[in-house]
Design an enzyme around this catalytic site. Structure first.
Site, PDB file in Angstrom:
ATOM      1  N   LYS A   7       4.524  -0.407   5.468  1.00  0.00           N
ATOM      2  CA  LYS A   7       4.621  -0.929   4.105  1.00  0.00           C
ATOM      3  C   LYS A   7       5.743  -1.951   4.061  1.00  0.00           C
ATOM      4  CE  LYS A   7       4.377   1.283  -0.185  1.00  0.00           C
ATOM      5  NZ  LYS A   7       4.666   2.454  -1.036  1.00  0.00           N
TER       6      LYS A   7
ATOM      7  N   ASP B 178       4.521 -11.278  -2.075  1.00  0.00           N
ATOM      8  CA  ASP B 178       4.957 -11.748  -0.751  1.00  0.00           C
ATOM      9  C   ASP B 178       4.648 -10.755   0.363  1.00  0.00           C
ATOM     10  OD1 ASP B 178       6.752  -9.769  -1.353  1.00  0.00           O
ATOM     11  OD2 ASP B 178       8.509 -11.081  -1.461  1.00  0.00           O
ATOM     12  N   GLY B 179       4.121  -9.600  -0.011  1.00  0.00           N
ATOM     13  CA  GLY B 179       3.790  -8.600   1.007  1.00  0.00           C
ATOM     14  C   GLY B 179       5.000  -7.894   1.599  1.00  0.00           C
TER      15      GLY B 179
ATOM     16  N   ASP C 265      -5.611   3.480  -8.673  1.00  0.00           N
ATOM     17  CA  ASP C 265      -5.399   3.052  -7.287  1.00  0.00           C
ATOM     18  C   ASP C 265      -4.280   3.852  -6.628  1.00  0.00           C
ATOM     19  OD1 ASP C 265      -3.920   1.449  -9.282  1.00  0.00           O
ATOM     20  OD2 ASP C 265      -2.937   0.592  -7.533  1.00  0.00           O
TER      21      ASP C 265
ATOM     22  N   ASP D  50       2.240   6.926  -3.482  1.00  0.00           N
ATOM     23  CA  ASP D  50       2.835   5.793  -4.181  1.00  0.00           C
ATOM     24  C   ASP D  50       4.090   6.175  -4.965  1.00  0.00           C
ATOM     25  OD1 ASP D  50       3.155   3.155  -5.135  1.00  0.00           O
ATOM     26  OD2 ASP D  50       1.024   2.864  -4.808  1.00  0.00           O
TER      27      ASP D  50
ATOM     28  N   GLY E 151      -1.703  -5.067  -0.555  1.00  0.00           N
ATOM     29  CA  GLY E 151      -1.046  -6.378  -0.602  1.00  0.00           C
ATOM     30  C   GLY E 151       0.244  -6.409   0.181  1.00  0.00           C
ATOM     31  N   ARG E 152       0.777  -5.235   0.444  1.00  0.00           N
ATOM     32  CA  ARG E 152       2.038  -5.193   1.224  1.00  0.00           C
ATOM     33  C   ARG E 152       2.014  -4.006   2.163  1.00  0.00           C
ATOM     34  NH1 ARG E 152       5.949  -2.449  -3.314  1.00  0.00           N
ATOM     35  NH2 ARG E 152       4.185  -1.484  -4.332  1.00  0.00           N
TER      36      ARG E 152
END
Ligand code: AMP
Ligand code: MG
Length: 487
Positions: free
Chosen positions: A110, A122-123, A249, A259, A89-90
């Site tokens: 990223k 909003d990414g 994930d 992450d 998503g980002r």
């Protein structure tokens, strides 16, 4: 020669694996850090990228030649609940390069704007999480832990809306791949076994090529991932590292730490320690990491059942056999590493008992995890226990423990034990209170503290007398109680 010798393979997988999308340009980007050393190892044009042109690429303002920007699809169990649709998503995968070591790696931006997987997000990324991931992931690499790496950190010059308006940033991540347990779950949850198979074949080719020759390659893939995760998590624990968001994930098939959101290194030791503000129930607490790793791997195994054998019962039996090895591998790695931390090279059950007694004394005495292990080597060398004892709020238990420990290590083995301990117990970890200071300074446009902490953390096992401020535990007013996700 193009600055990035891209050779993209993931983008050739079937359509459902990703969505093509271009990065969003940044308003007035500034390069905070470009990792020349890593760029060299990746076979990139180091000088060509350490330039205004490089800034264009690392801010998302220009797409480098040969890149094929894609957002990857994945699903995942988040805090135990399944989301069938997550995805980048980002983040955007620019492409892959094969480094000097022959290993293929992803180069990913990223925080470079929304993608079809952004849902309500909003990414974008604020500068804080960019700085944090840079410091933490590079520190982990220097500590010898398998991890994604930091290639660049850029300030975009734009503001992003979080609790307040904050300066934005783009982080460039390097990973052996971005295939997660959640990527397998994405297809398995849709009953799309053809694509689970395509993904498994791709993962085998990229990360476990030796398993192609196995009688049952998919079972061997499962066993390979189990072994890497079991050892990785033991490695984290041996350093007092708490990942904080071990959702499926965020678990890489390659066995790298991935992450860096609310992760943190413990100061005072406690097995139930949690930093992440969203981990209300302590699901990912320090000592939970071993069992949670197993839980995650069960979720992975579930996605492979139809590939392992046509006979479901038989497939489950085989998968369970592989999963049963996890506690053994993880436990063995943990026991070996902790024994080494107290100077014991080949450990027995009694040594694990000795480790447990030390950890109990540390928990009761609120002793600093990193300093205790580091100062134990000094005590063994000098015979002076005062420094170690001073780390405990109540020294009763540690005084008698030191006595049993000395009895365990014969005089003539002490020099070796001291050397072993100094190789495995770091002087420097990215202390939370220092990382917070570095982030606060960066928000003021001052990147000097960021650069000095990175420099110190490149040699975490080396005494650096000019940098004691990075070595010390926080005083009570400096203690960081909780950390936040990068969102
Ligand atoms: P994480 O907690 O970082 O593992 O992210 C979980 C999911 O949320 C992933 O699918 C991310 O891509 C997505 N996500 C997190 N932050 C944002 C953001 N600011 N905008 C869009 N998607 C996001
Ligand atoms: Mg994630």
């Amino acid at each position: 020669m193009p600055p990035f010798p891209f050779d993209n393979t993931y983008a050739k997988l079937p359509d459902l694996f990703f969505q093509r999308v271009d990065p969003r340009p940044a308003g007035s980007p500034v390069m905070i850090q470009f990792n020349r050393d890593l760029a060299g190892k990746l076979g990139l044009d180091v000088d060509g990228l350490d330039s205004p042109e490089g800034l264009e690429y690392f801010s998302g303002n220009r797409i480098p030649e040969g890149a094929d920007p894609i957002a990857l699809a994945y699903a995942g169990h988040q805090f135990g609940g399944f989301s069938p649709q997550l995805g980048d998503g980002r983040a955007l995968l620019l492409g892959e390069v094969v480094g000097q070591d022959g290993v293929r790696r992803d180069i990913q931006l990223k925080g470079s704007g929304p993608t079809p997987f952004s849902r309500r997000g909003d990414g974008l990324s604020a500068l804080g999480p960019v700085i944090r991931e840079y410091v933490l992931s590079e520190a982990m690499a220097a500590l010898g832990v398998p991890t994604t790496r930091a290639l660049a950190a850029v300030a975009t010059g734009d503001r992003v809306a979080r609790e307040s308006m904050l300066p934005g940033g783009v982080f460039t991540r390097v990973a052996q791949s971005h295939i997660r347990i959640g990527t397998f779950q994405f297809f398995a949850a849709r009953g799309d076994w053809g694509n689970v198979g395509a993904l498994a074949d791709y993962a085998i080719g990229r990360h476990y090529p030796e398993t192609r020759e196995a009688d049952n390659p998919y079972l061997a893939l499962l066993a390979g991932v189990i072994e890497k995760q079991a050892k990785l998590i033991a490695h984290w624990m041996q350093l007092g590292f708490i990942h904080g968001v071990m959702n499926t994930d965020n678990i890489s098939i390659s066995g790298e730490t991935i992450d860096y959101g609310p992760c943190a290194f413990m100061d005072a030791y406690h097995p139930a320690k949690v930093f992440s503000s969203i981990d209300q129930n302590g699901r990912y607490a320090y000592a939970q990491q071993g069992p949670i790793g197993h839980w995650n791997l069960v979720r992975f195994a579930e996605t492979l059942i139809p590939l392992i054998d046509n006979d479901q019962e038989k497939a489950i039996e085989l998968a369970e056999g592989a999963l049963d090895r996890y506690p053994e591998i993880h436990g063995e790695a943990l026991r070996a590493r902790y024994a080494e931390k107290i100077g014991i090279e080949s450990n027995s059950e009694n040594d694990w008992e000795l480790v447990q007694q030390l950890l109990s004394a540390m928990a009761a005495g609120r002793a600093d995890f990193t300093l205790v292990f580091r100062h134990l080597s000094g005590a063994l060398e000098s015979g002076d226990d005062e420094l170690v004892e001073s780390l405990f709020s109540d020294s009763g238990a540690i005084v008698s423990w030191m006595k049993s420990w000395r009895e365990r290590i014969p005089e003539d083995e002490r020099a070796n034990a001291v050397a072993l301990m100094r190789r495995i117990n770091p002087v420097f970890i990215p202390r939370n209170h220092r990382v917070e200071e570095v982030i606060a300074a960066a928000y003021q446009g001052d990147y000097k503290p960021f650069r000095s902490i990175n420099a110190v953390l490149q040699n975490p096992f080396l005494e650096q007398s000019q940098s004691v401020e990075y070595e010390l535990a926080p005083n009570p007013s400096e203690v960081v109680q909780s950390t936040f996700c990068g969102t």
